[in-house]
Design a protein around this motif. Structure first.
Motif, PDB file in Angstrom:
ATOM      1  N   LEU A  25      16.555 -70.907  -9.172  1.00  0.00           N
ATOM      2  CA  LEU A  25      16.266 -71.628  -7.939  1.00  0.00           C
ATOM      3  C   LEU A  25      15.530 -70.783  -6.908  1.00  0.00           C
ATOM      4  CD1 LEU A  25      19.560 -73.673  -7.530  1.00  0.00           C
ATOM      5  CD2 LEU A  25      17.350 -74.475  -8.377  1.00  0.00           C
ATOM      6  N   THR A  26      15.675 -69.484  -6.979  1.00  0.00           N
ATOM      7  CA  THR A  26      15.029 -68.607  -5.995  1.00  0.00           C
ATOM      8  C   THR A  26      13.777 -67.926  -6.542  1.00  0.00           C
ATOM      9  OG1 THR A  26      16.479 -66.756  -6.607  1.00  0.00           O
ATOM     10  CG2 THR A  26      17.185 -68.159  -4.764  1.00  0.00           C
ATOM     11  N   ARG A  27      13.433 -68.222  -7.760  1.00  0.00           N
ATOM     12  CA  ARG A  27      12.238 -67.626  -8.360  1.00  0.00           C
ATOM     13  C   ARG A  27      10.992 -68.044  -7.578  1.00  0.00           C
ATOM     14  NH1 ARG A  27      10.618 -68.599 -14.636  1.00  0.00           N
ATOM     15  NH2 ARG A  27       8.801 -67.245 -14.641  1.00  0.00           N
ATOM     16  N   SER A  28      10.092 -67.120  -7.393  1.00  0.00           N
ATOM     17  CA  SER A  28       8.897 -67.424  -6.607  1.00  0.00           C
ATOM     18  C   SER A  28       7.923 -68.304  -7.400  1.00  0.00           C
ATOM     19  CB  SER A  28       8.207 -66.130  -6.182  1.00  0.00           C
ATOM     20  OG  SER A  28       7.748 -65.429  -7.313  1.00  0.00           O
ATOM     21  N   GLY A  29       7.014 -68.897  -6.675  1.00  0.00           N
ATOM     22  CA  GLY A  29       5.968 -69.699  -7.298  1.00  0.00           C
ATOM     23  C   GLY A  29       6.062 -71.182  -7.018  1.00  0.00           C
ATOM     24  N   ARG A  30       7.285 -71.703  -6.877  1.00  0.00           N
ATOM     25  CA  ARG A  30       7.466 -73.128  -6.596  1.00  0.00           C
ATOM     26  C   ARG A  30       8.623 -73.297  -5.630  1.00  0.00           C
ATOM     27  NH1 ARG A  30       8.529 -75.817 -11.894  1.00  0.00           N
ATOM     28  NH2 ARG A  30       8.431 -77.734 -10.705  1.00  0.00           N
ATOM     29  N   PRO A  31       8.606 -74.345  -4.838  1.00  0.00           N
ATOM     30  CA  PRO A  31       9.705 -74.584  -3.898  1.00  0.00           C
ATOM     31  C   PRO A  31      11.034 -74.843  -4.618  1.00  0.00           C
ATOM     32  CG  PRO A  31       7.807 -75.979  -3.384  1.00  0.00           C
ATOM     33  CD  PRO A  31       7.534 -75.330  -4.705  1.00  0.00           C
ATOM     34  N   ALA A  32      12.126 -74.518  -3.946  1.00  0.00           N
ATOM     35  CA  ALA A  32      13.459 -74.709  -4.522  1.00  0.00           C
ATOM     36  C   ALA A  32      13.709 -76.172  -4.876  1.00  0.00           C
ATOM     37  CB  ALA A  32      14.524 -74.206  -3.558  1.00  0.00           C
ATOM     38  N   ASP A  33      13.184 -77.105  -4.081  1.00  0.00           N
ATOM     39  CA  ASP A  33      13.379 -78.521  -4.390  1.00  0.00           C
ATOM     40  C   ASP A  33      12.780 -78.872  -5.755  1.00  0.00           C
ATOM     41  OD1 ASP A  33      14.856 -80.136  -2.479  1.00  0.00           O
ATOM     42  OD2 ASP A  33      13.333 -79.546  -1.026  1.00  0.00           O
ATOM     43  N   GLU A  34      11.604 -78.378  -6.042  1.00  0.00           N
ATOM     44  CA  GLU A  34      10.979 -78.642  -7.341  1.00  0.00           C
ATOM     45  C   GLU A  34      11.776 -77.989  -8.460  1.00  0.00           C
ATOM     46  OE1 GLU A  34       6.815 -77.695  -7.555  1.00  0.00           O
ATOM     47  OE2 GLU A  34       6.408 -78.686  -5.645  1.00  0.00           O
TER      48      GLU A  34
END
Length: 155
Positions: A86-95
């Motif tokens: 959920l905290t991985r960079s690159g895309r928002p947490a909602d996605e």
């Protein structure tokens, strides 16, 4: 015109958030009456809501999904792999959470791809003589999926 201080706005925002969480709790208990007996449900859902917000989850539908999972799998979001996803960079947490929820639902609906079925079940979603709620059924399968059988209790 009425002017509010920053503290007053924050207090109103928290009241609104608590109403949201309470509405989800009421829906959960209506759909699965067994959850009404969980005296810690309200506090667990509130903690999960705050965790979801801290992770960056903002969309109501994702917040509801997050709270529904919490109801059946307490502290699921504390698992390192879930937090990392959920905290991985690159895309928002909602996605990312939406993707996570889709994968979990797919795995629950297709147990044959996870080394067989539990308890000799057929995997069909027909009436099993239990609760009539699809969320209750999802909750039971979720607990089996994450290794939490029905004998563990809520907490």
């Amino acid at each position: 015109m009425l002017e509010l201080t920053t503290e007053q706005v924050a207090a109103l925002t928290e009241i609104d958030a608590k109403r949201f969480v309470e509405g989800v709790r009421a829906d959960l208990c209506r759909d699965d009456p067994k959850l009404a007996g969980d005296v810690r449900l309200s506090s667990r859902l509130w903690q999960a809501f705050k965790a979801a917000r801290a992770l960056g989850i903002e969309l109501d539908e994702n917040l509801v999904g997050f709270l529904r999972i919490e109801a059946y799998a307490p502290g699921f979001y504390e698992q390192p792999a879930i937090g990392a996803w959920l905290t991985r960079s690159g895309r928002p947490a909602d996605e990312r959470f939406h993707d996570y929820l889709r994968v979990v639902r797919w795995k629950i609906e297709h147990p044959e791809f996870q080394g067989g079925l539990n308890n000799g079940g057929s995997g069909s979603s027909g009436d099993r003589g239990g609760s009539s709620s699809p969320w209750a059924d999802l909750g039971a399968r979720w607990r089996r999926f994450v290794g939490r059988g029905s004998g563990r209790g809520n907490g």
